[in-house]
Every structure is written in C-alpha cells, then in structure tokens.
Design a protein around this motif. Sequence first.
Motif, PDB file in Angstrom:
ATOM      1  N   LEU A  71       0.881  -1.389  -0.162  1.00 34.38           N
ATOM      2  CA  LEU A  71       0.022  -0.179  -0.104  1.00 34.38           C
ATOM      3  C   LEU A  71       0.869   1.219  -0.055  1.00 34.38           C
ATOM      4  N   PRO A  72       0.737   2.208  -0.823  1.00 39.16           N
ATOM      5  CA  PRO A  72       1.565   3.342  -0.935  1.00 39.16           C
ATOM      6  C   PRO A  72       1.226   4.321   0.323  1.00 39.16           C
ATOM      7  N   LYS A  73       2.415   4.670   0.679  1.00 38.52           N
ATOM      8  CA  LYS A  73       2.507   5.467   1.627  1.00 38.52           C
ATOM      9  C   LYS A  73       2.249   7.012   1.426  1.00 38.52           C
ATOM     10  N   THR A  74       2.721   7.224   0.063  1.00 37.69           N
ATOM     11  CA  THR A  74       2.820   8.611  -0.436  1.00 37.69           C
ATOM     12  C   THR A  74       2.300   8.561  -1.699  1.00 37.69           C
ATOM     13  N   TYR A  75       1.379  10.030  -2.056  1.00 39.98           N
ATOM     14  CA  TYR A  75       1.064  10.266  -3.148  1.00 39.98           C
ATOM     15  C   TYR A  75       1.741  11.590  -3.630  1.00 39.98           C
ATOM     16  N   LEU A  76       1.815  11.845  -4.910  1.00 42.24           N
ATOM     17  CA  LEU A  76       2.144  13.241  -5.410  1.00 42.24           C
ATOM     18  C   LEU A  76       1.043  13.883  -6.005  1.00 42.24           C
ATOM     19  N   THR A  77       0.937  15.303  -5.789  1.00 40.95           N
ATOM     20  CA  THR A  77      -0.156  16.206  -6.041  1.00 40.95           C
ATOM     21  C   THR A  77      -0.043  17.003  -7.210  1.00 40.95           C
ATOM     22  N   ILE A  78      -0.961  17.156  -8.161  1.00 40.48           N
ATOM     23  CA  ILE A  78      -0.816  18.399  -9.100  1.00 40.48           C
ATOM     24  C   ILE A  78      -2.013  19.099  -9.053  1.00 40.48           C
ATOM     25  N   TYR A  79      -1.906  20.407  -8.695  1.00 39.49           N
ATOM     26  CA  TYR A  79      -3.177  21.256  -8.740  1.00 39.49           C
ATOM     27  C   TYR A  79      -3.405  21.788  -9.864  1.00 39.49           C
ATOM     28  N   THR A  80      -4.750  21.792  -9.885  1.00 39.57           N
ATOM     29  CA  THR A  80      -5.508  22.573 -11.241  1.00 39.57           C
ATOM     30  C   THR A  80      -5.929  23.826 -10.907  1.00 39.57           C
ATOM     31  N   GLY A  81      -6.399  24.625 -12.039  1.00 42.34           N
ATOM     32  CA  GLY A  81      -6.650  25.781 -11.702  1.00 42.34           C
ATOM     33  C   GLY A  81      -8.676  25.894 -11.326  1.00 42.34           C
ATOM     34  N   PHE A 108     -13.610  15.647   1.551  1.00 38.62           N
ATOM     35  CA  PHE A 108     -14.009  16.162   2.670  1.00 38.62           C
ATOM     36  C   PHE A 108     -13.443  17.399   3.139  1.00 38.62           C
ATOM     37  N   TRP A 109     -12.391  17.851   2.560  1.00 39.95           N
ATOM     38  CA  TRP A 109     -11.627  18.993   3.233  1.00 39.95           C
ATOM     39  C   TRP A 109     -11.984  20.274   2.173  1.00 39.95           C
ATOM     40  N   GLY A 110     -13.002  20.031   1.188  1.00 36.08           N
ATOM     41  CA  GLY A 110     -13.401  21.252   0.321  1.00 36.08           C
ATOM     42  C   GLY A 110     -12.872  21.390  -0.969  1.00 36.08           C
ATOM     43  N   GLY A 111     -12.147  20.485  -1.360  1.00 39.17           N
ATOM     44  CA  GLY A 111     -11.606  20.379  -2.635  1.00 39.17           C
ATOM     45  C   GLY A 111     -12.264  19.647  -3.441  1.00 39.17           C
ATOM     46  N   TYR A 112     -11.603  19.332  -4.648  1.00 36.99           N
ATOM     47  CA  TYR A 112     -11.829  18.287  -5.661  1.00 36.99           C
ATOM     48  C   TYR A 112     -11.237  17.618  -6.429  1.00 36.99           C
ATOM     49  N   ALA A 113     -10.927  16.416  -6.127  1.00 39.00           N
ATOM     50  CA  ALA A 113      -9.866  15.477  -6.642  1.00 39.00           C
ATOM     51  C   ALA A 113     -10.230  14.265  -7.092  1.00 39.00           C
ATOM     52  N   GLY A 114      -9.131  13.745  -8.027  1.00 34.72           N
ATOM     53  CA  GLY A 114      -9.243  12.271  -8.367  1.00 34.72           C
ATOM     54  C   GLY A 114      -7.735  11.801  -8.513  1.00 34.72           C
ATOM     55  N   ILE A 115      -7.716  10.587  -8.244  1.00 33.32           N
ATOM     56  CA  ILE A 115      -6.359   9.630  -8.249  1.00 33.32           C
ATOM     57  C   ILE A 115      -6.076   8.762  -9.305  1.00 33.32           C
ATOM     58  N   ILE A 116      -4.821   9.013  -9.925  1.00 29.50           N
ATOM     59  CA  ILE A 116      -4.473   8.083 -11.060  1.00 29.50           C
ATOM     60  C   ILE A 116      -3.125   7.308 -10.467  1.00 29.50           C
ATOM     61  N   THR A 117      -2.718   6.301 -11.440  1.00 30.34           N
ATOM     62  CA  THR A 117      -1.416   5.769 -11.194  1.00 30.34           C
ATOM     63  C   THR A 117      -0.398   5.735 -12.568  1.00 30.34           C
ATOM     64  N   ASP A 118       0.838   5.733 -12.195  1.00 28.31           N
ATOM     65  CA  ASP A 118       1.605   5.698 -13.429  1.00 28.31           C
ATOM     66  C   ASP A 118       1.607   4.221 -13.689  1.00 28.31           C
ATOM     67  N   PRO A 119       2.616   3.686 -14.749  1.00 34.51           N
ATOM     68  CA  PRO A 119       2.503   2.336 -14.930  1.00 34.51           C
ATOM     69  C   PRO A 119       3.150   1.443 -13.939  1.00 34.51           C
ATOM     70  N   ILE A 126      -4.879  14.486  -8.706  1.00 34.07           N
ATOM     71  CA  ILE A 126      -4.993  15.771  -9.506  1.00 34.07           C
ATOM     72  C   ILE A 126      -6.222  16.220  -8.976  1.00 34.07           C
ATOM     73  N   CYS A 127      -5.828  17.410  -8.448  1.00 35.13           N
ATOM     74  CA  CYS A 127      -7.054  18.089  -7.870  1.00 35.13           C
ATOM     75  C   CYS A 127      -7.159  19.682  -7.850  1.00 35.13           C
ATOM     76  N   PHE A 128      -8.285  20.227  -7.599  1.00 32.58           N
ATOM     77  CA  PHE A 128      -8.552  21.702  -7.355  1.00 32.58           C
ATOM     78  C   PHE A 128      -8.564  21.971  -6.060  1.00 32.58           C
ATOM     79  N   ASN A 129      -7.581  22.882  -5.350  1.00 28.07           N
ATOM     80  CA  ASN A 129      -7.689  23.321  -4.114  1.00 28.07           C
ATOM     81  C   ASN A 129      -8.127  24.638  -4.008  1.00 28.07           C
ATOM     82  N   PRO A 130      -9.406  24.990  -3.700  1.00 27.44           N
ATOM     83  CA  PRO A 130      -9.938  26.267  -3.721  1.00 27.44           C
ATOM     84  C   PRO A 130      -9.158  27.148  -2.610  1.00 27.44           C
TER      85      PRO A 130
END
Length: 132
Positions: A71-81, A108-119, A126-130
Amino acid sequence: MMRTQINAVTIAAQDLLKLKTFYIDTFGWEIQSESTDIVMFRLKHGLLLSIYKAEDHARYLGSEPITTEILPKTYLTIYTGSLKETDELFMELESKQVNIVKKPAKVFWGGYAGIITDPEQNYWEICFNPFI
C-alpha cells in the motif's frame, strides 16, 4: 530550523523507460537530463522529479530494492486551476488509457480531487484546491 520547501522527489522505477515514456507522453513533461540510470524532469517552481532505476535507487539509499506491491505511503499532487480543468484533464487521461483509481469528486476538506497511477502504480492526486 528545516527549510519549508521540497526541491526534488525521486521515484524508484522497475522499468525506467516505461516511466520515462509515461511522463513524456501522458503529462507532456520535458527531460532536463538523463543517463542510463536516471531521468530528471524540471517542473515549476524549481521542483525536480527524478526517476531512478530501482536497484540503483536502493544502492544509493543503502537499502534493498522494493519488489513487492505494498500500500503506498505517499502520493504526489498536481493542482489544477478549477473543477472544470480537473474534469478536462481526467477526460484527456482517460483517452490516453491512464489507470484512473478514483474519478474526480468533492472531497471532505473542500477540494475536488481524483487519483491516477503511473505504469508502476505510483499514485498521483490531481485536484483543485480552492484554498490556495
């Protein structure tokens, strides 16, 4: 006191070429430098993403390579506009047949997010953080 910044993130790769191709073709990132053991991408704000052959990565850290799925302990985030940009990005990723773990939704924290994985199953949010 420790600086409040991260300058580089390194991912251990089982298949360096496969991950290199994913980040170029899927994310559109450009290589800053590479060798037979490592590929480096220069991202915004001076951040560097390195992809390092797993055996060399482990040797550098003084550890054994991780070869089992955990189970991954870490994920990386890319913010969108915006929410719209997040949805559009996910439609593009879906058309490229990227593994979508979780489609974008309000979180739950008020953002909008989805999750992908690389190969190699490295998780990316990938999320919008208002709030920023």
